[in-house]
Design an enzyme around this catalytic site. Structure first.
Site, PDB file in Angstrom:
ATOM      1  N   GLY A   1       3.890  -2.770  -7.021  1.00 28.47           N
ATOM      2  CA  GLY A   1       2.815  -1.930  -7.522  1.00 28.47           C
ATOM      3  C   GLY A   1       3.328  -0.575  -7.961  1.00 28.47           C
ATOM      4  O   GLY A   1       2.857  -0.007  -8.955  1.00 28.47           O
ATOM      5  N   THR A   2       4.301  -0.054  -7.245  1.00 28.89           N
ATOM      6  CA  THR A   2       4.885   1.238  -7.598  1.00 28.89           C
ATOM      7  C   THR A   2       5.534   1.197  -8.974  1.00 28.89           C
ATOM      8  O   THR A   2       5.372   2.118  -9.788  1.00 28.89           O
ATOM      9  CB  THR A   2       5.917   1.662  -6.533  1.00 28.89           C
ATOM     10  OG1 THR A   2       5.238   1.907  -5.302  1.00 28.89           O
ATOM     11  CG2 THR A   2       6.658   2.932  -6.956  1.00 28.89           C
TER      12      THR A   2
ATOM     13  N   SER B   1      -1.084  -4.792  -6.629  1.00 25.09           N
ATOM     14  CA  SER B   1      -0.034  -5.026  -5.644  1.00 25.09           C
ATOM     15  C   SER B   1      -0.401  -6.271  -4.836  1.00 25.09           C
ATOM     16  O   SER B   1      -1.156  -6.184  -3.863  1.00 25.09           O
ATOM     17  CB  SER B   1       0.100  -3.805  -4.729  1.00 25.09           C
ATOM     18  OG  SER B   1       1.223  -3.907  -3.896  1.00 25.09           O
TER      19      SER B   1
ATOM     20  N   HIS C   1       0.856  -8.047  -2.520  1.00 28.97           N
ATOM     21  CA  HIS C   1       1.066  -8.140  -1.074  1.00 28.97           C
ATOM     22  C   HIS C   1      -0.086  -7.509  -0.285  1.00 28.97           C
ATOM     23  O   HIS C   1      -0.178  -7.697   0.930  1.00 28.97           O
ATOM     24  CB  HIS C   1       2.408  -7.505  -0.670  1.00 28.97           C
ATOM     25  CG  HIS C   1       2.421  -6.017  -0.603  1.00 28.97           C
ATOM     26  ND1 HIS C   1       2.092  -5.321   0.530  1.00 28.97           N
ATOM     27  CD2 HIS C   1       2.732  -5.085  -1.541  1.00 28.97           C
ATOM     28  CE1 HIS C   1       2.210  -4.028   0.299  1.00 28.97           C
ATOM     29  NE2 HIS C   1       2.586  -3.848  -0.950  1.00 28.97           N
TER      30      HIS C   1
ATOM     31  N   THR D   1      15.685 -10.843 -14.874  1.00 23.61           N
ATOM     32  CA  THR D   1      15.315 -12.194 -14.462  1.00 23.61           C
ATOM     33  C   THR D   1      14.105 -12.149 -13.541  1.00 23.61           C
ATOM     34  O   THR D   1      14.058 -11.378 -12.585  1.00 23.61           O
ATOM     35  CB  THR D   1      16.491 -12.866 -13.729  1.00 23.61           C
ATOM     36  OG1 THR D   1      17.616 -12.912 -14.608  1.00 23.61           O
ATOM     37  CG2 THR D   1      16.128 -14.278 -13.297  1.00 23.61           C
TER      38      THR D   1
ATOM     39  N   CYS E   1       0.771   5.415   2.182  1.00 23.67           N
ATOM     40  CA  CYS E   1       1.993   4.881   1.583  1.00 23.67           C
ATOM     41  C   CYS E   1       3.246   5.637   1.993  1.00 23.67           C
ATOM     42  O   CYS E   1       4.253   5.607   1.299  1.00 23.67           O
ATOM     43  CB  CYS E   1       1.863   4.847   0.064  1.00 23.67           C
ATOM     44  SG  CYS E   1       0.638   3.660  -0.481  1.00 23.67           S
TER      45      CYS E   1
END
Length: 389
Positions: free
Chosen positions: A70-71, A198, A200, A236, A326
């Protein structure tokens, strides 16, 4: 361990783990290859891309870009749009309570000659769309906002902001790295041009981020050296994480109502229990309801430090969070708490609680009981509390 730290991360769903495993074992081909393994990898990525597009109601799956986190998605959106449009202006509008990745990206751009205006929020942490409109200039090339605040849980008036940016022809980026998978998102209906997710945080894997980019918005690539992700993000692909994110997205769509109802009920129970059993506690952000994330609580306790509360809870088998949502290495007062006018002592006594889809009523009751005990114990030895007395 009772996990009440779902704001920071969530445990991947069993379905997510199962769909990822083949891509960590037998299916090891690269999506850049022309052989059969490469075709299988591209097909898997395309399926996940379609699932994430459905989660945010994108008009086309090609508007979904996979990143590493997300960052990274936030960095790509802010820096990429600003750099791609610098011939038109050098001004960015945001709020004074954004995610550190937003603030740091804008700070980096300021070193490159950009300027920014940061809208102040009210006591609940909401920005005023009128102030947003007043902050926009003829040099503004981006408005960067968040759907829901990491430290306060407040849901922002994004639809109203989008009407303003659309009228003025300015790209709107929305950080949904906390709210994605928990709140409905329709980028077309809302008028959002770019949006970060994000996975996760909604039961997907770590190691993958998502950036929605409207096809008409120019964005400069930040990572060079390959043609992946429509030539916008070289490297990749992390196929295992990407397919896992796709399953997490579809599950979030299917379980939206169930998750909302379950966490909202436990959120109210948790807050009520803490207020009844512990004196001198304060809720940061709005009361539970339509203006707050359903699984989020930010609680400040008088006469004690939140870090001590979180550590004491952890020793008793319950995980919560202290400080900013965060950060952990820095225990500085989160900017969001300063912005709403919370005094320094209360800000230092802040803990964050994240309720999950599998959180039970019994776990909430145990969390209330243990939090009450550790808070009272810490207050009895706290120099802050002794000074207050």
């Amino acid at each position: 361990m009772i996990h009440l730290d779902h704001l920071i991360t969530t445990k991947p769903l069993q379905e997510v783990i199962e769909v990822m495993q083949p891509w960590l074992k037998d299916h090891f081909g690269s999506a850049s290859s022309v052989n059969q393994s490469g075709i299988e990898a591209r097909d898997a990525i395309d399926e996940a891309r379609s699932s994430l597009a459905e989660l945010v109601a994108a008009s086309n799956a090609e508007e979904i870009i996979f990143t590493s986190s997300g960052t990274e998605s936030i960095n790509h959106a802010i820096k990429g749009v600003a750099l791609a449009n610098k011939r038109f202006g050098n001004h960015i509008v945001t709020t004074n309570i954004e995610h550190p990745a937003v603030m740091a990206s804008i700070a980096w751009l300021e070193k490159q000659g950009f300027e920014s205006s940061k809208i102040k929020v009210d006591k609940q942490g909401r920005f005023d769309p009128k102030k947003l409109a007043q902050s926009i200039t003829d040099k503004t090339v981006l408005v960067s906002l968040h759907q829901a605040n990491h430290d306060l849980g407040v849901i922002q008036p994004i639809a109203e902001a989008a009407k303003i940016t659309e009228q003025k022809g300015i790209p709107l980026f929305v950080d949904a790295t906390l709210s994605g998978g928990w709140l409905p998102i329709d980028v077309q209906q809302l008028g959002i041009d770019l949006l970060a997710l994000s996975p996760h945080r909604f039961y997907g894997p770590k190691g993958v981020g998502v950036l929605y980019k409207n096809r008409r918005i120019p964005v400069e690539p930040l990572i060079h050296g390959g043609l992946q992700e429509n030539e916008l993000r070289a490297g990749t692909e992390n196929i295992a994480a990407i397919v896992g994110a796709g399953v997490a997205a579809i599950t979030a769509i299917d379980e939206f109502d169930q998750r909302f109802n379950h966490t909202t009920k436990l959120q109210k129970q948790l807050l009520s229990g803490v207020r009844q059993t512990i004196k001198g506690v304060h809720l940061n952000g709005p009361e539970p309801g339509l203006e707050r994330l359903p699984h989020h609580l930010s609680i400040s306790s008088e006469g004690v430090e939140g870090e001590g509360q979180a550590l004491a809870m952890d020793l008793r088998g319950i995980a919560i969070h202290a400080g900013s949502a965060c950060t952990i290495k820095s225990m500085q007062i989160p900017p969001a708490l300063k912005a709403i006018g919370l005094n320094a002592d209360l800000a230092r006594g802040t803990t964050l609680w994240g309720i999950g889809t599998n959180t039970t009523n019994a776990q909430i009751l145990e969390g209330i009981e243990v939090f009450s005990k550790v808070t009272n114990q810490l207050r009895s030895v706290s120099p802050i509390n002794n000074l207050l007395k």
